[in-house]
Design an enzyme around this catalytic site. Structure first.
Site, mmCIF file in Angstrom:
data_model
loop_
_atom_site.group_PDB
_atom_site.id
_atom_site.type_symbol
_atom_site.label_atom_id
_atom_site.label_comp_id
_atom_site.label_asym_id
_atom_site.label_seq_id
_atom_site.Cartn_x
_atom_site.Cartn_y
_atom_site.Cartn_z
ATOM 1 C CD GLU A 57 -3.069 -0.581 0.054
ATOM 2 O OE1 GLU A 57 -2.951 0.516 -0.490
ATOM 3 O OE2 GLU A 57 -3.964 -1.394 -0.220
ATOM 4 C CG PHE A 107 7.398 10.012 -6.703
ATOM 5 C CD1 PHE A 107 7.171 9.406 -5.475
ATOM 6 C CD2 PHE A 107 6.537 11.006 -7.121
ATOM 7 C CE1 PHE A 107 6.091 9.801 -4.695
ATOM 8 C CE2 PHE A 107 5.458 11.400 -6.342
ATOM 9 C CZ PHE A 107 5.237 10.799 -5.128
#
Ligand code: TGC
Ligand code: FAD
Length: 387
Positions: free
Chosen positions: A367, A387
């Site tokens: 998750e 990222f």
């Protein structure tokens, strides 16, 4: 005796409604009576306790916030407390409920056609149909936008090719929610068990979440009717919105696991006499226990405020990222600390901390890994994605 209220340093009990307390207590009884007596053996034998599914359905634990299709219509705080209690038992049991509710019933409810909702939601609420959610692929889960699984339209069918990995409940699921790239962007598909070209295989030898089924899904020219595409799910935002639901539950669950470990460590310290007095009389041990209580209390308050925001429609997915990151970190660290406090006995599965400690190694990865949630919060603060 394990319980749902220790520690309650800030009288959080008084901040819950009667409905919320009753929901929590009903699930707590189920966990104490039905989960805790068997879970160590399930963990040891790598077995998901599927005999509990009908009872979980009976308690209304699947899709509990929906008001239709036979669901209980509870608020988000109730949902969170359910997840806290299930994970006080075991992350694998909470995982099953998270996937069924947040990752499978939610997308059908939010993005499905009326026929898809009628076909699946009542049976899923009753635990008669099991779901799984296929987003992660063997080449990397953190960047789902780069997925290779694809779907191409052919006449009135979609043809799926690719593979999904690390999928909870994969081999037992009656329906898989599968995310695949199409010429028109990312879409979601309902793939029924037994569809030709769709196969599954369990991932064995896990040292974590051993009481949960984790699988691979394979699609080899798997042909499904156009009616099995989720008509309202377009783009990466759709699967990510499902993750928000499941991550919300995990933010509560991490605290449930931490509470179980704290209680066992405290009980042990009261009974263990060393150097002429119980461990609870040692300054260093008091600091360790106090620090656990501090971390759990902040996690409880965070989860409750998150739930209140969700119920008011003011929760943003970045709020969920901070809570998932914090509360699973609290769980991981407290489980490890409790394992150490129990001394040699702490390495036995008869004590809960090592089981929670190993389970939470999955929970901190799935998750969205801890790093991904830190970067989501970092992006929110700075306005730059790193990222
Ligand atoms: P990005 O540009 O950030 O987002 C694309 C669109 O989606 C929107 N969005 C969200 N919407 C709802 N909820 C969220 N959590 C959302 N996050 C983003 C976003 O606003 C955007 O919308 P729009 O309209 O502008 O297009 O996408 P990105 O490619 O930059 O990805 C960002 C990143 C890294 C945060 C995302 O890829 C991510 O979250 N990665 C982690 C993947 C992950 O968590 N996988 C979990 C798989 S399922 C699982 O682990 C189940 S465990 C089950 C169990 O309990 O057993
Ligand atoms: P990767 O994405 O390959 O990451 C590897 C490492 O790189 C991690 O430490 C990560 O934090 C780090 N990293 C990634 N990006 C960056 C960056 N930009 N900067 C710095 N570091 C970075 N998935 C599903 O779809 N459905 C399920 O039901 C499901 N159930 C699961 C059950 C279990 C028991 C487990 C363990 C996983 C499950 N998953 C499921 C998969 C899970 O969501 C992924 O494992 C997770 O998203 C991470 O993907 P990955 O394992 O491929 O790691």
């Amino acid at each position: 005796m394990p319980d749902s209220k220790t520690p309650d340093f800030y009288n959080i009990e008084s901040m819950l409604s009667e409905d919320e307390r009753q929901t929590r207590d009903a699930v707590a009884r189920f966990v104490d009576d039905r989960v805790l007596p068997i879970i160590a053996e399930c963990f040891e034998k790598e077995r998901f306790p599927d005999e509990l599914v009908p009872e979980m359905a009976e308690l209304g634990l699947f899709g509990p916030t929906f008001e239709d299709y036979g669901c209980a219509g509870l608020n988000s705080v109730c949902y969170g407390l359910i997840m806290q209690e299930l994970e006080r038992g075991d992350s694998g049991v909470r995982s099953f409920a998270s996937v069924q509710s947040g990752l499978c019933m939610f997308p059908i409810h939010a993005y499905g056609s009326d026929e898809q909702k009628q076909r699946w939601l009542p049976d899923m609420a009753r635990g008669k149909a099991i779901g799984c959610f296929g987003l992660t692929e063997p080449d990397g889960g953190s960047d789902p936008g780069a997925m290779k699984t694809n779907a191409k339209i052919d006449g009135s069918d979609w043809v799926l090719n690719g593979a999904k990995m690390w999928i909870t409940s994969g081999t037992v699921a009656d329906v898989a929610i599968v995310w695949a790239m199409t010429d028109d962007g990312l879409m979601g598909f309902l793939v029924e068990k037994g569809t030709p070209g769709y196969t599954t295989r369990d991932i064995k030898h896990k040292m974590s979440l051993r009481a949960s089924i984790t699988s691979e899904l394979f699609f080899d020219n798997c042909r499904i009717p156009a009616a099995n595409q989720l008509p309202n799910a377009k783009g990466l935002g759709a699967p990510l919105s499902c993750l928000t639901q499941a991550r919300y539950g995990i933010a509560w669950g991490g605290i449930g696991a931490a509470m179980a470990c704290y209680q066992e460590a405290l009980a042990f310290c009261r009974e263990r006499n060393l150097f002429g007095s119980p461990l609870t009389h040692k300054q260093h041990m008091q600091i360790r226990l106090a620090d656990m209580a501090r971390r759990i209390t902040t996690g409880q308050l965070l989860a409750l405020q998150l739930g209140r925001l969700k119920d008011k429609g003011e929760m943003h997915h970045t709020h969920v990222s901070l809570a998932k990151w914090n509360n699973v970190r609290v769980g991981v660290d407290i489980a490890r600390e409790a394992r150490d406090i129990l001394g040699a006995g702490g390495i036995s599965v008869e004590c809960c901390p090592i089981r929670h400690m190993l389970n939470l190694e999955s929970v901190i990865t799935y998750e969205g890994t801890e790093t991904i949630h830190q970067l989501i919060v970092g992006r929110e603060i700075t306005g730059t994605a790193a990222f």
